[in-house]
Write an enzyme that holds these catalytic residues in place. Structure first.
Site, short mmCIF file in Angstrom:
data_model
loop_
_atom_site.label_atom_id
_atom_site.label_comp_id
_atom_site.label_asym_id
_atom_site.label_seq_id
_atom_site.Cartn_x
_atom_site.Cartn_y
_atom_site.Cartn_z
N CYS A 191 33.85 69.91 17.18
CA CYS A 191 33.85 69.90 15.73
C CYS A 191 32.40 70.00 15.29
CB CYS A 191 34.40 68.57 15.21
SG CYS A 191 35.99 68.13 15.95
N ARG B 258 32.29 75.94 14.90
CA ARG B 258 32.63 74.94 15.91
C ARG B 258 34.07 74.46 15.79
NH1 ARG B 258 28.08 72.73 18.22
NH2 ARG B 258 29.26 70.91 18.84
N TRP C 14 38.15 70.75 14.90
CA TRP C 14 39.01 71.52 15.81
C TRP C 14 39.85 70.47 16.51
CZ3 TRP C 14 39.49 71.90 21.26
CH2 TRP C 14 40.18 73.02 21.72
N ASN D 138 32.63 64.03 16.73
CA ASN D 138 32.87 65.23 17.52
C ASN D 138 32.97 64.80 18.97
OD1 ASN D 138 32.79 67.77 18.77
ND2 ASN D 138 30.54 67.82 18.75
N GLY D 139 34.12 65.04 19.59
CA GLY D 139 34.27 64.65 21.00
C GLY D 139 35.66 64.05 21.21
N GLU E 118 35.96 91.10 30.73
CA GLU E 118 35.35 90.73 29.45
C GLU E 118 35.99 91.52 28.30
OE1 GLU E 118 33.76 88.38 28.42
OE2 GLU E 118 32.73 89.03 26.61
N LYS F 14 37.90 89.78 25.16
CA LYS F 14 37.53 90.01 23.76
C LYS F 14 38.75 90.40 22.95
CE LYS F 14 34.62 88.46 23.57
NZ LYS F 14 33.78 87.84 24.55
N GLU G 91 41.22 87.42 22.46
CA GLU G 91 40.68 86.35 21.60
C GLU G 91 40.81 86.64 20.12
OE1 GLU G 91 36.55 86.07 23.22
OE2 GLU G 91 36.92 83.93 22.97
N HIS H 96 48.77 96.66 43.63
CA HIS H 96 49.33 95.46 44.23
C HIS H 96 50.12 94.62 43.23
CE1 HIS H 96 47.14 96.28 47.91
NE2 HIS H 96 46.12 96.60 47.14
N LYS I 295 33.72 77.70 18.83
CA LYS I 295 32.57 78.33 19.47
C LYS I 295 32.10 77.56 20.70
CE LYS I 295 29.41 81.42 19.83
NZ LYS I 295 29.90 82.68 20.42
O1 M6R Z 1 28.93 78.27 25.37
P1 M6R Z 1 29.48 78.76 26.69
O2 M6R Z 1 28.90 80.04 27.10
O3 M6R Z 1 29.40 77.72 27.76
O4 M6R Z 1 31.02 79.00 26.39
C1 M6R Z 1 31.90 79.38 27.41
C2 M6R Z 1 33.20 79.89 26.84
O5 M6R Z 1 33.83 78.89 26.10
C3 M6R Z 1 32.98 81.11 25.94
O6 M6R Z 1 32.32 82.13 26.61
C4 M6R Z 1 34.33 81.63 25.42
O7 M6R Z 1 35.08 82.17 26.46
C5 M6R Z 1 34.09 82.64 24.31
N1 M6R Z 1 34.99 82.39 23.22
C6 M6R Z 1 34.25 84.03 24.75
O8 M6R Z 1 34.17 84.96 23.72
#
Ligand code: M6R
Length: 615
Positions: A2, A27, A75, A101-102, A488, A492, A495, A511, A610
């Site tokens: 958060c 966040r 969050w 936050n936590g 990747e 993307k 997400e 496979h 994030k």
């Molecule tokens: O801040 P970090 O690089 O440690 O975060 C790792 C993942 O949470 C982050 O890369 C996540 O997969 C992203 N949303 C990817 O776009």
């Protein structure tokens, strides 16, 4: 995970808190709230489900006076995202308000104990348990708030950054952290709190990054005091933040993600600045100079990371093995931390994290440290927890990444990994001078090539996105250095567009995944002219034979694949190990445009945040 903000000073608190929440919304954004002590000394809490803009609308006709307050964008972890579970939370008497936050891991036990003592709860959150515990200690032991906070924090297990406001003490905020970030901003007769420095920098550049188990006592007219859980006073340096406002605003782009995709050429130049020197044919990383022997003597590298950073790690593995001739393993930090990994003192663990706050990566670092490994961090957020927990490291210096989908951080991480492999390969004597010079020149030229690529491919990809917006599944294939690119690209897309997508090494298609391929399943193939080109060509033929549409990423002028594929995106030529830096760009853009076509919230996709500061 958060965002938390606080203010105590001479201004009206509300605008500072709301602006701060907007900067931290990346966040978490399922509910938001604010607590302020108004000019009459009343403690007002306004909170609502939804985004910060919903909170603003909700609070617009409320009493927004007061020069002290705390605010939160959430969050959800415990309890569904609604206005009851939104922060701030009150204590039973209504005198105390908290933002958090936590995660409080032992909240259920504590809640049960408090309920047996007659405390009533309004929400399902772990956070309310903490504030009720603080008040219970305060009243049952007749202590002041600071002592009650200290005692409560001795009792709770978990991760937290908290700020507590007390109606009976309107000139004070008490804040504390453990495993969740918290920054105190120091202005002229005013103080700020933030999960990072972004809510603070428009008012002051002077900040203190709190360490784990620090408690900050912020009082009007006094200097910030920091104590530990035993009330021992601690000294902290005040740091000057080198971040300006333009870096954290959209700069004319409709979304942060598009801005950040387009910033990549400049970001990579910043990342390489002072490190890649083509005039003297040298790559310099201060961490490699400072810890040369430790790194040269390493018998094994282990990369720990999550999500996109883990994908960068897969590229790092190939770079380190190719250039430094030393074994390198890549692990999900979340798995590594709960195994009993065999770690030797000759191991170097590389932790990759954009935010520097990812709970699993941080825990993996702590575990590896306990086991005697040397820890090297590759992070973006300056002063965040992971760089502070490591022995050394290199920042990627790509500036704040606000879009939840990581873009420029990925290419920054791959760039640092490339520089690390080159610098270390040279020290280890495992790369010949010609190859070293060629690679460093190629690396230096990548931002220019990226710029041209962005100019040439953006409109084409926008058109491709319109055609494929309605697909329900996607397959992404690549080999060698381009296999992580496929992973990747798929990440993307899923997400931000919520389309199901899988990344695979192209040869694995036979496979299993080939069973899925039909005319309904577009396949994105990274098919650059490298040593595995012919093999990928055969994969494309197999896909076409099953009537699927192929979107191919090829090198400029590849007429063969142009004839076979349904859509083609051309990439500038570069060395094979640098191809991911270019091939990733069109896949970021494709995910972006498909998500925009589908009307999705690109910068704040559902269920994501994030930085994942909880497990
Ligand atoms: O801040 P970090 O690089 O440690 O975060 C790792 C993942 O949470 C982050 O890369 C996540 O997969 C992203 N949303 C990817 O776009």
């Amino acid at each position: 995970m958060c965002g938390i903000v606080g203010y105590l000073g001479k201004r009206k608190a509300y605008p500072v808190l709301i602006n701060g929440l907007k900067r931290l919304e990346y966040r978490g954004y399922d509910s938001a709230g604010v607590a302020m002590i108004n000019d009459q000394g009343q403690l007002n809490v306004y909170k609502t489900k939804g985004k910060v803009s919903d909170l603003e609308a909700y609070a617009s006709d409320k009493d927004l006076t007061g020069t002290v307050g705390i605010a939160h964008t959430r969050w959800a972890t415990h309890g569904e995202p609604n206005s009851v579970n939104a922060h701030p939370h009150f204590s039973a008497s209504g005198n105390l308000a908290i933002i958090h936050n936590g995660i409080i891991e032992n909240y259920a036990v504590l809640k049960k104990q408090l309920m047996e003592k007659g405390v009533e709860f309004k929400s399902n959150t772990d956070t309310e348990v903490l504030i009720q515990l603080i008040e219970y200690i305060q009243t049952s032991k007749h202590t002041d708030l600071l002592t009650a906070v200290r005692m409560a924090l001795h009792t709770v297990i978990g991760a937290y950054a908290i700020a507590v406001l007390d109606r009976n003490n309107p000139d004070q905020i008490i804040a504390a952290r453990k495993s969740s970030p918290l920054v105190v901003g120091i202005g002229e007769d005013e103080f700020f709190l933030g999960s990072d420095a972004s809510p603070i920098i428009e008012y002051t550049k002077k900040v203190i990054y709190l360490d784990d188990k620090d408690i900050a006592i912020i009082r009007r007219g006094e200097d910030v005091k920091i104590v530990d859980f035993y009330n021992e006073e601690l000294k902290h340096d005040v740091t000057e933040v080198a971040l300006d406002l333009a870096q954290i605003e959209k700069g004319g782009y409709p979304h942060f993600m598009l801005k950040e995709i387009n910033e990549q050429p400049d970001c990579l130049m910043d990342c390489m600045s002072g490190r890649v020197n083509v005039d003297v044919n040298n790559v310099v990383l201060s961490a490699v100079i400072d810890h040369r022997q430790r790194l040269v003597d390493a018998r094994r590298f282990i990369i720990v990371a999550c999500g996109t950073s883990w994908h960068a790690g897969l590229i790092g593995k190939q770079l380190i093995e190719d250039i430094c001739h030393v074994p390198c393993e890549v692990e999900y930090a979340s798995e590594f931390r709960y195994r009993n990994p065999v770690i030797n003192s000759t191991d170097v663990v590389i932790a990759i994290s954009q935010s520097g706050e990812t709970a699993d990566t941080l825990a993996a670092v702590e575990l590896a440290k306990q086991k005697g490994a040397f820890i090297y961090g590759i992070c973006n957020a300056i002063g965040s927890s992971i760089p502070r927990a490591t022995h050394t490291g290199s920042y990627i210096h790509v500036g704040p990444e606000i879009g939840v989908a990581s873009t420029k951080a990925f290419t920054g991480q791959v760039t640092v990994l490339t520089m690390l492999a080159l610098a270390l390969g040279k020290e280890r004597g495992t790369i010949d001078q010609q190859k070293y010079v060629n690679l460093l020149h190629e690396l230096h030229d990548i931002p220019e090539k990226m710029k041209t690529l962005l100019q040439q491919c953006t409109d084409n990809i926008h058109e491709i996105a319109k055609i494929f917006t309605y697909a329900r599944n996607f397959l992404y294939l690549g080999r060698g250095y381009n296999y992580p690119v496929a992973l990747e690209g798929a990440l993307k897309l899923k997400e931000i567009s919520y389309i199901h997508a899988e990344g695979y090494p192209a040869a694995e298609m036979k496979h299993g995944p080939i069973a899925l391929i039909d005319e309904e399943m577009p396949v994105v193939v990274v098919a650059t002219k490298n040593v595995l080109y012919e093999k990928v060509l055969s994969n494309i033929q197999e896909i076409k034979a099953r009537h699927a549409r192929v979107i191919a990423l090829v090198n400029e002028g590849d007429e063969t694949i142009k004839r076979m594929a349904d859509a083609v995106i051309e990439l500038p030529q570069t060395q094979e190990c640098l191809e991911p830096l270019l091939a990733t760009i069109p896949l970021q853009l494709m995910a972006y445009f498909i998500a925009v076509c589908k009307g999705k919230d690109v910068d704040q996709p559902r269920n994501l945040a994030k930085s994942v500061t909880v497990e």
